[in-house]
Design a protein around this motif. Structure first.
Motif, mmCIF file in Angstrom:
data_model
loop_
_atom_site.group_PDB
_atom_site.id
_atom_site.type_symbol
_atom_site.label_atom_id
_atom_site.label_comp_id
_atom_site.label_asym_id
_atom_site.label_seq_id
_atom_site.Cartn_x
_atom_site.Cartn_y
_atom_site.Cartn_z
ATOM 1 N N SER A 1 2.156 3.799 -13.873
ATOM 2 C CA SER A 1 3.299 3.408 -14.131
ATOM 3 C C SER A 1 4.101 4.169 -15.172
ATOM 4 O O SER A 1 3.369 4.888 -16.103
ATOM 5 C CB SER A 1 3.352 1.872 -14.935
ATOM 6 N N TRP A 2 5.361 4.433 -15.166
ATOM 7 C CA TRP A 2 6.271 5.160 -16.125
ATOM 8 C C TRP A 2 7.359 4.129 -16.510
ATOM 9 O O TRP A 2 7.827 3.231 -15.842
ATOM 10 C CB TRP A 2 6.602 6.188 -15.323
ATOM 11 N N ALA A 3 7.616 4.426 -17.693
ATOM 12 C CA ALA A 3 8.858 3.629 -18.203
ATOM 13 C C ALA A 3 10.034 4.560 -18.903
ATOM 14 O O ALA A 3 9.556 5.492 -19.790
ATOM 15 C CB ALA A 3 8.435 2.637 -18.994
ATOM 16 N N THR B 1 0.886 -1.245 0.092
ATOM 17 C CA THR B 1 -0.003 -0.108 -0.136
ATOM 18 C C THR B 1 0.750 1.360 -0.080
ATOM 19 O O THR B 1 0.379 2.299 -0.425
ATOM 20 C CB THR B 1 -0.891 -0.047 1.253
ATOM 21 N N ARG B 2 2.077 1.133 0.372
ATOM 22 C CA ARG B 2 2.918 2.337 0.468
ATOM 23 C C ARG B 2 3.493 2.682 -0.856
ATOM 24 O O ARG B 2 4.199 3.928 -1.201
ATOM 25 C CB ARG B 2 4.193 2.092 1.251
ATOM 26 N N ALA B 3 3.283 1.671 -2.055
ATOM 27 C CA ALA B 3 3.814 2.019 -3.334
ATOM 28 C C ALA B 3 2.713 3.034 -4.122
ATOM 29 O O ALA B 3 1.753 2.185 -4.292
ATOM 30 C CB ALA B 3 4.330 0.807 -3.973
ATOM 31 N N ALA B 4 3.009 4.239 -4.243
ATOM 32 C CA ALA B 4 1.734 5.115 -4.916
ATOM 33 C C ALA B 4 2.166 4.920 -6.522
ATOM 34 O O ALA B 4 1.156 5.170 -7.377
ATOM 35 C CB ALA B 4 1.973 6.336 -4.568
ATOM 36 N N GLY B 5 3.383 4.607 -6.929
ATOM 37 C CA GLY B 5 3.526 4.797 -8.281
ATOM 38 C C GLY B 5 4.795 3.741 -8.759
ATOM 39 O O GLY B 5 5.385 3.675 -7.881
ATOM 40 N N LEU B 6 4.597 3.343 -10.034
ATOM 41 C CA LEU B 6 5.933 2.420 -10.438
ATOM 42 C C LEU B 6 6.634 3.187 -11.610
ATOM 43 O O LEU B 6 6.003 3.637 -12.473
ATOM 44 C CB LEU B 6 5.538 1.167 -10.838
ATOM 45 N N VAL B 7 7.911 3.302 -11.447
ATOM 46 C CA VAL B 7 8.852 3.577 -12.535
ATOM 47 C C VAL B 7 9.781 2.565 -12.988
ATOM 48 O O VAL B 7 10.564 1.801 -12.175
ATOM 49 C CB VAL B 7 9.827 4.935 -12.090
ATOM 50 N N TYR B 8 9.576 2.045 -14.234
ATOM 51 C CA TYR B 8 10.463 1.008 -14.824
ATOM 52 C C TYR B 8 11.551 1.617 -15.803
ATOM 53 O O TYR B 8 11.425 2.236 -16.630
ATOM 54 C CB TYR B 8 9.468 -0.232 -15.599
ATOM 55 N N VAL B 9 12.703 1.296 -15.045
ATOM 56 C CA VAL B 9 13.831 1.837 -15.828
ATOM 57 C C VAL B 9 14.679 0.881 -16.816
ATOM 58 O O VAL B 9 15.414 -0.067 -16.199
ATOM 59 C CB VAL B 9 15.021 2.523 -15.054
#
Length: 260
Positions: free
Chosen positions: A202-204, A111-119
């Motif tokens: 999500s972002w990439a 629940t603490r993860a508000a968004g994901l960034v994939y590099v």
């Protein structure tokens, strides 16, 4: 899906070693909801590669935590990431490079993860393995992995620069090559139980000169998870050689999630 092409504006060495300016305009607002960032490295590397991204984000006012994955199994790496998330004092943007993408995909249901960034990162679905993501795409001929008798993988030393970090200085490449953290290759065959990208924005960031993954594979994965894509001319080591682009994307993710 919006795709932005970002041109590198500084030499690779400068990007790695030069201090990041902190302008007043870059400082995050005191009332911004998401101020925490958790960075998860991939295989064959450790958390120190995030130093320039860390410096950039902390100067903006973010609280940044760097996970040190043991790379012994998916379960162990997810546990390490969850321990880092548990230490946050609020919501966080969870960031993964390469294999770290698989890790944040599983751990990001927290629940603490508000968004994901994939590099330049992997993003399997629930029930899939990391190895399955390569199926149907061109092999990475310059990214050669050697496996030890006990099943741990290293990048071939002679191929390390070409396959992993051709845009880094020879000095940095030598250190990265000789300080590799091997990964238990069986981790790539472990099925995920969860896919956080199904419920988290999500972002990439995709390195267009990445030799570890086929470009079509990177784009396919990013589009499947409906990530907002940024492309940058860089090697697989873009987390080191393009820290400003990576940090800007993390900042965008934090601001976007905070505004929702």
């Amino acid at each position: 899906m919006t795709t932005r092409t970002v041109l590198a504006t500084v030499a690779a060495v400068a990007a790695i070693s030069a201090p990041v300016p902190a302008n007043a305009a870059d400082t995050i607002p005191a009332n911004q909801a998401v101020k925490n960032v958790v960075l998860v490295h991939g295989a064959f590397a450790d958390g120190s590669g995030w130093r320039a991204v860390y410096d950039n984000l902390t100067k903006r006012g973010y609280r940044v935590t760097i996970v040190q994955n043991p790379l012994t199994s998916l379960e162990d790496d997810v546990a390490a990431t969850k321990r880092a998330l548990e230490r946050q004092d609020g919501p966080a943007i969870l960031v993964g490079h390469s294999w770290g993408g698989t890790v944040i995909t599983e751990a990001g249901i927290d629940t603490r993860a508000a968004g994901l960034v994939y590099v330049s990162a992997l993003s399997p679905d629930a029930g899939e393995t990391t190895a399955q993501q390569y199926e149907g795409f061109a092999p990475a001929s310059e990214f050669v992995i050697e496996t030890t008798k006990d099943g741990f993988g290293y990048v071939n030393p002679g191929k390390f620069k070409a396959g992993f970090a051709h845009d880094a200085s020879d000095t940095d490449v030598a250190f990265m090559r000789d300080s590799q953290v091997p990964i238990n290759m069986s981790a790539f065959a472990t099925k995920l139980e969860n896919a956080a990208w199904r419920t988290k924005p999500s972002w990439a960031v995709i390195a267009t000169e990445d030799k570890a993954f086929d470009q079509a594979m990177l784009v396919h994965m990013a589009e499947r998870i409906k990530a907002k894509i940024t492309k940058v001319a860089a090697s697989h080591a873009l987390f080191m050689t393009q820290p400003t682009v990576v940090a800007d994307t993390i900042d965008e993710a934090a601001k976007t999630v905070s505004a929702q």
